[in-house]
Design an enzyme around this catalytic site. Structure first.
Site: not given
Length: 279
Positions: A72, A120
């Site tokens: 990310t 996540a």
């Protein structure tokens, strides 16, 4: 059966039917597995001894890959107009792109926001637990939970579960009485206070842009452009970053979503600028 009920004999374990005993055992197991609903810190441990050592051993001999490459790009910095948070939206599991619309900026409350990098599930769960703690603090003490204290809460959680597979790298941003506050916390228990952070697999590329052009006296327009440019370059170089780039601006009063731009839109914008500069 009526006499047994009156005497209370039907409450004895040996008088219960097999179905009722199974049902009670199931209820007890569900209550144990969902104990974190009452206490977010009481997460059910893996069903074997010494999970910190055993998880690594099982992962080594298992045919199922448990440790995926995480990717990310999240950027945050403080400037004269407040705090900027800018993130991409791609969620991956190794080389597989799971989603292009992941929301990696989480609203903890009206005066605090957090970014997500790493797992996540881990980040989402502990952000929700932090939201609960912030609300309870307000109800108990009639004041906001400071950003520094919120970061310390996440740091303590990470330290408690260190070595058990938790994976997260967060930035917490908010406004304190002394001014804007930006804190980085990760799953190793590290906690850093600073003015500029980039987290994730695309962080080195983003920092290359930020280190060149960042300064405290940026205007709002310059800050927005710098944030978009840094994340754009990361998405063009890092295969784990991409999707939609979301930019948030936080000031003393509140926060707002400034813009959401697709990476292709940013590519057309910035590649055209580079071509003009080259000419």
């Amino acid at each position: 059966m009526a006499l047994e009920s009156i005497c209370g004999m039907d409450k004895m374990p040996f008088m219960k039917s097999f179905g009722s005993r199974t049902l009670k055992q199931t209820v007890d197991e569900i209550r144990l597995a969902s104990s974190n609903m009452d206490n977010p810190l009481a997460i059910m441990a893996p069903p074997f001894e010494n999970p910190r050592e055993s998880v690594n051993k099982l992962n080594a001999v298992s045919e199922v890959q448990m440790d995926f490459d995480h990717g990310t790009t999240t950027v945050g910095f403080v400037y004269q107009g407040g705090i900027i948070l800018c993130v991409d939206s791609r969620a991956t599991a190794g080389s597989f792109i799971g989603s292009q619309s992941m929301h990696k900026i989480v609203q903890v409350n009206q005066y605090m926001m957090g970014t997500m990098a790493g797992g996540a599930a881990d980040c989402t769960y502990w952000d929700r637990a932090l939201t609960r703690e912030c609300r309870l603090h307000e109800l108990r003490y009639k004041e906001r939970l400071p950003v520094r204290s919120a970061a310390k809460y996440i740091c303590n959680v990470a330290t408690e579960y260190k070595g058990m597979g938790i994976c997260m790298g967060m930035m917490l941003a908010g406004w304190a009485p002394e001014g804007p506050s930006l804190v980085y916390v990760d799953s190793t228990g590290l906690r850093l206070h600073g003015k500029l952070f980039a987290v994730g697999s695309g962080a080195p590329i983003a920092l290359g842009i930020l280190d060149s052009d960042y300064r405290l006296d940026l205007s709002d327009t310059e800050a927005y452009d710098l944030a978009f440019l840094s994340v754009y370059h990361a998405t063009m170089t890092d295969i784990f970053s991409g999707g939609v780039v979301r930019l948030y601006h936080m000031d003393q009063g509140n926060w707002r979503n400034v813009a959401n731009k697709d990476c292709q839109e940013l590519h057309e914008q910035y590649s055209g600028v580079r071509n003009q500069q080259a000419l």
